[in-house]
Design a protein around this motif. Structure first.
Motif, mmCIF file in Angstrom:
data_model
loop_
_atom_site.group_PDB
_atom_site.id
_atom_site.type_symbol
_atom_site.label_atom_id
_atom_site.label_comp_id
_atom_site.label_asym_id
_atom_site.label_seq_id
_atom_site.Cartn_x
_atom_site.Cartn_y
_atom_site.Cartn_z
ATOM 1 N N ILE A 8 0.843 -1.203 0.000
ATOM 2 C CA ILE A 8 0.000 0.000 0.000
ATOM 3 C C ILE A 8 0.874 1.246 0.000
ATOM 4 C CG2 ILE A 8 -1.593 1.368 1.396
ATOM 5 C CD1 ILE A 8 -2.837 -1.383 2.245
ATOM 6 N N ASN A 9 1.853 1.279 0.860
ATOM 7 C CA ASN A 9 2.735 2.448 0.950
ATOM 8 C C ASN A 9 3.496 2.697 -0.342
ATOM 9 O OD1 ASN A 9 1.994 3.121 3.564
ATOM 10 N ND2 ASN A 9 3.546 1.801 4.465
ATOM 11 N N HIS A 11 2.631 1.898 -3.398
ATOM 12 C CA HIS A 11 1.793 2.135 -4.580
ATOM 13 C C HIS A 11 0.568 2.977 -4.279
ATOM 14 C CE1 HIS A 11 4.222 -0.688 -6.821
ATOM 15 N NE2 HIS A 11 4.196 -1.463 -5.760
ATOM 16 N N TYR A 12 0.613 3.739 -3.225
ATOM 17 C CA TYR A 12 -0.534 4.542 -2.793
ATOM 18 C C TYR A 12 -1.022 5.471 -3.904
ATOM 19 C CZ TYR A 12 -3.470 7.379 0.241
ATOM 20 O OH TYR A 12 -4.533 8.030 0.799
ATOM 21 N N GLN A 13 -0.110 6.092 -4.628
ATOM 22 C CA GLN A 13 -0.489 7.046 -5.679
ATOM 23 C C GLN A 13 -1.178 6.380 -6.859
ATOM 24 O OE1 GLN A 13 -0.416 10.290 -5.214
ATOM 25 N NE2 GLN A 13 0.403 9.843 -3.190
ATOM 26 N N LEU A 15 -3.508 4.122 -6.544
ATOM 27 C CA LEU A 15 -4.846 3.715 -6.137
ATOM 28 C C LEU A 15 -5.871 4.784 -6.499
ATOM 29 C CD1 LEU A 15 -3.985 2.333 -2.585
ATOM 30 C CD2 LEU A 15 -4.277 1.038 -4.694
ATOM 31 N N GLU A 19 -10.245 3.671 -3.273
ATOM 32 C CA GLU A 19 -9.284 2.774 -2.639
ATOM 33 C C GLU A 19 -8.486 3.507 -1.554
ATOM 34 O OE1 GLU A 19 -8.629 -0.093 -6.529
ATOM 35 O OE2 GLU A 19 -7.390 1.690 -6.278
ATOM 36 N N ARG A 20 -8.129 4.736 -1.824
ATOM 37 C CA ARG A 20 -7.423 5.534 -0.815
ATOM 38 C C ARG A 20 -8.300 5.766 0.408
ATOM 39 N NH1 ARG A 20 -4.647 10.120 -4.661
ATOM 40 N NH2 ARG A 20 -3.410 8.673 -5.888
ATOM 41 N N ILE A 23 -8.261 2.685 2.498
ATOM 42 C CA ILE A 23 -7.002 2.583 3.235
ATOM 43 C C ILE A 23 -7.042 3.510 4.451
ATOM 44 C CG2 ILE A 23 -4.515 2.990 3.143
ATOM 45 C CD1 ILE A 23 -5.559 0.501 1.553
ATOM 46 N N THR A 24 -7.507 4.715 4.262
ATOM 47 C CA THR A 24 -7.609 5.671 5.371
ATOM 48 C C THR A 24 -8.538 5.129 6.449
ATOM 49 O OG1 THR A 24 -7.178 7.529 3.898
ATOM 50 C CG2 THR A 24 -8.243 8.035 5.995
ATOM 51 N N GLN A 27 -6.901 2.434 8.468
ATOM 52 C CA GLN A 27 -5.916 2.949 9.407
ATOM 53 C C GLN A 27 -6.579 3.566 10.633
ATOM 54 O OE1 GLN A 27 -3.836 5.545 6.729
ATOM 55 N NE2 GLN A 27 -2.333 3.986 6.195
ATOM 56 N N LEU A 59 -3.464 -4.313 -5.880
ATOM 57 C CA LEU A 59 -2.198 -4.213 -5.169
ATOM 58 C C LEU A 59 -1.288 -5.371 -5.506
ATOM 59 C CD1 LEU A 59 -3.430 -2.971 -1.696
ATOM 60 C CD2 LEU A 59 -1.927 -1.719 -3.262
#
Length: 65
Positions: A8-9, A11-13, A15, A19-20, A23-24, A27, A59
């Motif tokens: 995730i870290n 390839h975050y950009q 997503l 999807e972001r 992920i948020t 977290q 991912l």
């Protein structure tokens, strides 16, 4: 689990906005990963199971290429 966080870290950009947001939300929610089913996770994140699986598949694909 750690492998997923690394992917995730890295390839975050790549997503999508949805999807972001997932992920948020992941977290921010106190999750007990080992005991959640995919249905329970989807409910906690307010998304469909299919959305979660698509993100995980994406991912996996972008880290293989």
């Amino acid at each position: 689990m750690m492998d997923l966080l690394i992917r995730i870290n890295r390839h975050y950009q790549e997503l999508t906005e949805q999807e972001r947001q997932m992920i948020t939300a992941l977290q921010q929610v106190d999750l007990t990963w080992g005991s959640l089913t995919s249905n329970e996770l989807a409910k906690k994140l307010y998304v469909s199971r299919a959305s979660i699986f698509r993100m995980l598949k994406k991912l996996e694909e972008i880290t293989v290429n």
